[in-house]
Design a protein around this motif. Structure first.
Motif, short mmCIF file in Angstrom:
data_model
loop_
_atom_site.label_atom_id
_atom_site.label_comp_id
_atom_site.label_asym_id
_atom_site.label_seq_id
_atom_site.Cartn_x
_atom_site.Cartn_y
_atom_site.Cartn_z
N ASN A 178 0.81 -1.21 0.00
CA ASN A 178 0.00 0.00 0.00
C ASN A 178 0.84 1.26 0.00
O ASN A 178 0.41 2.31 -0.50
N ASP A 179 2.04 1.21 0.59
CA ASP A 179 2.87 2.41 0.68
C ASP A 179 3.87 2.54 -0.46
O ASP A 179 4.72 3.42 -0.46
N LYS A 218 4.09 2.77 -4.70
CA LYS A 218 3.29 3.02 -5.90
C LYS A 218 4.14 2.77 -7.15
O LYS A 218 5.26 3.28 -7.25
N SER A 236 -1.44 15.59 -1.35
CA SER A 236 -1.42 14.40 -2.21
C SER A 236 -0.43 14.55 -3.36
O SER A 236 -0.09 15.66 -3.78
N PRO A 278 -2.16 9.86 -1.41
CA PRO A 278 -1.83 10.61 -0.18
C PRO A 278 -0.34 10.52 0.14
O PRO A 278 0.24 9.42 0.15
N THR A 315 1.15 11.01 2.94
CA THR A 315 1.40 10.34 4.23
C THR A 315 1.32 8.83 4.13
O THR A 315 1.76 8.12 5.04
N GLN A 316 0.77 8.33 3.05
CA GLN A 316 0.64 6.88 2.87
C GLN A 316 1.63 6.33 1.84
O GLN A 316 1.47 5.23 1.34
N THR A 317 2.64 7.13 1.52
CA THR A 317 3.59 6.74 0.47
C THR A 317 5.02 6.78 0.99
O THR A 317 5.43 7.73 1.65
N LYS A 318 5.78 5.71 0.70
CA LYS A 318 7.19 5.65 1.06
C LYS A 318 8.09 5.58 -0.17
O LYS A 318 9.24 6.03 -0.14
#
Length: 333
Positions: free
Chosen positions: A3-4, A6, A20, A33, A35-38
């Motif tokens: 999930n983190d 893409k 975003s 988002p 905050t949801q991406t590494k």
């Protein structure tokens, strides 16, 4: 898939809007988002605004770039947040004093994880693998013990991988076999999968080491060099048999990937098409995120987290003098 993380396969534009990441392609906006991406993985031409680059840097989000053939070409690497002069000094000292010991540990780890991977096929009737399995278990440790130069260790590593590739003939279908390892560009479907898988694992390792105090440029098995993260090459090696190659073998033997459907074959090269890459990445992510109860930590960890744990083991070796033993599938340590 994670999930983190893409993966972007289409041409388009990347920019920031509020909180975003916006990917614009084919007259559509896709919002991710921050905050949801590494990590971001770009497999096609994309433009990135300076505003987004600034946000990625502040948020510690790494962007990995790949060429048409699926080879890793570089990363946007945010400013390191965990700088440590003490660890850097110890890395340099260890390179000068203990390089051979650490390099041997890495090569021994490769041999042990290849042995674990191939023993599955030997156990299911592929008796032709016995000689190679004996070589990995008995000969490799003896050869490493006698080696006193880095070139000798690299020759042992090369022999291990060469014999590994030769063993594929006993458990892979004929159409996926390769005569030799060809990298840039890969010339057949299996070479394409190996190159792509190794590139992805390398970039995953870059991200894991980024979240430690280690310096990416100081390595032990591979020569430290400008313009690449040599330590990521070192730490990713022992995970190739159990992550990259187990994924490849599963995709081929269970017909998840088919030559006529998932590869682009031209005169001098062969690459995965976008559908093939998506299938392979999904399977690779599942393997990386598969979890088990760690014997020492007494909690569930993923194989991706084990890469970072190896980085911590290296730090412990540098600081406390403990023997560095890379992850071994058999013991889960």
């Amino acid at each position: 898939m994670e999930n983190d993380v893409k993966y972007i396969f289409s041409k388009g534009d990347l920019e920031r809007k509020d909180f975003s990441i916006v990917f614009k392609a084919n007259n559509k906006n896709n919002y991710v988002p921050i905050t949801q991406t590494k990590e971001l993985y770009l497999f096609n031409d994309c433009t990135i605004t300076t505003k987004l680059i600034s946000t990625l840097g502040k948020s510690g989000i790494i962007v990995h770039f790949f060429d048409y053939y699926g080879n890793y070409t570089g990363s946007f690497y945010p400013k390191e947040q965990l700088l440590s002069g003490n660890i850097l000094i110890r890395q340099v000292h260890s390179y000068e004093e203990n390089r051979l010991t650490i390099a041997k540990a890495i090569v021994n780890g490769i041999a042990k994880n290849i042995h674990f991977t191939l023993y599955h096929y030997y156990r299911h009737g592929k008796n032709e693998l016995k000689e190679y399995l004996n070589f990995l278990k008995k000969d490799v440790p003896n050869l490493l013990e006698k080696a006193n130069k880095i070139n000798q260790i690299l020759m042992i590593e090369g022999t291990i991988w060469g014999k590994f590739y030769d063993s594929f003939q006993y458990f892979l279908p004929q159409e996926f076999l390769m005569n030799k390892r060809v990298r840039r560009p890969p010339d057949n479907p299996l070479n394409a999968l190996v190159s792509f898988g190794n590139s992805i694992l390398y970039s995953k390792t870059i991200t894991q080491i980024y979240h430690t105090h280690l310096n990416q440029s100081i390595s032990y098995l591979h020569e430290p060099s400008e313009g690449r993260f040599s330590l990521s090459l070192d730490l990713s090696e022992v995970f190739k048999p159990i992550i990259v190659f187990k994924t490849i073998f599963d995709c081929i033997n269970n017909k998840k990937l088919k030559i006529e459907k998932h590869f682009i074959k031209e005169l001098n090269y062969c690459v995965l098409n976008d559908e093939g890459k998506k299938i392979f990445l999904r399977e690779l992510d599942e393997r990386l995120n598969d979890s088990f109860k760690h014997p020492k930590l007494k909690r569930n960890v993923t194989y991706k987290q084990c890469i970072k744990l190896d980085a911590y083991k290296l730090i412990k070796s540098l600081v406390e003098g403990d023997e560095f033993i890379p992850f071994q599938m058999e013991t889960k340590l």
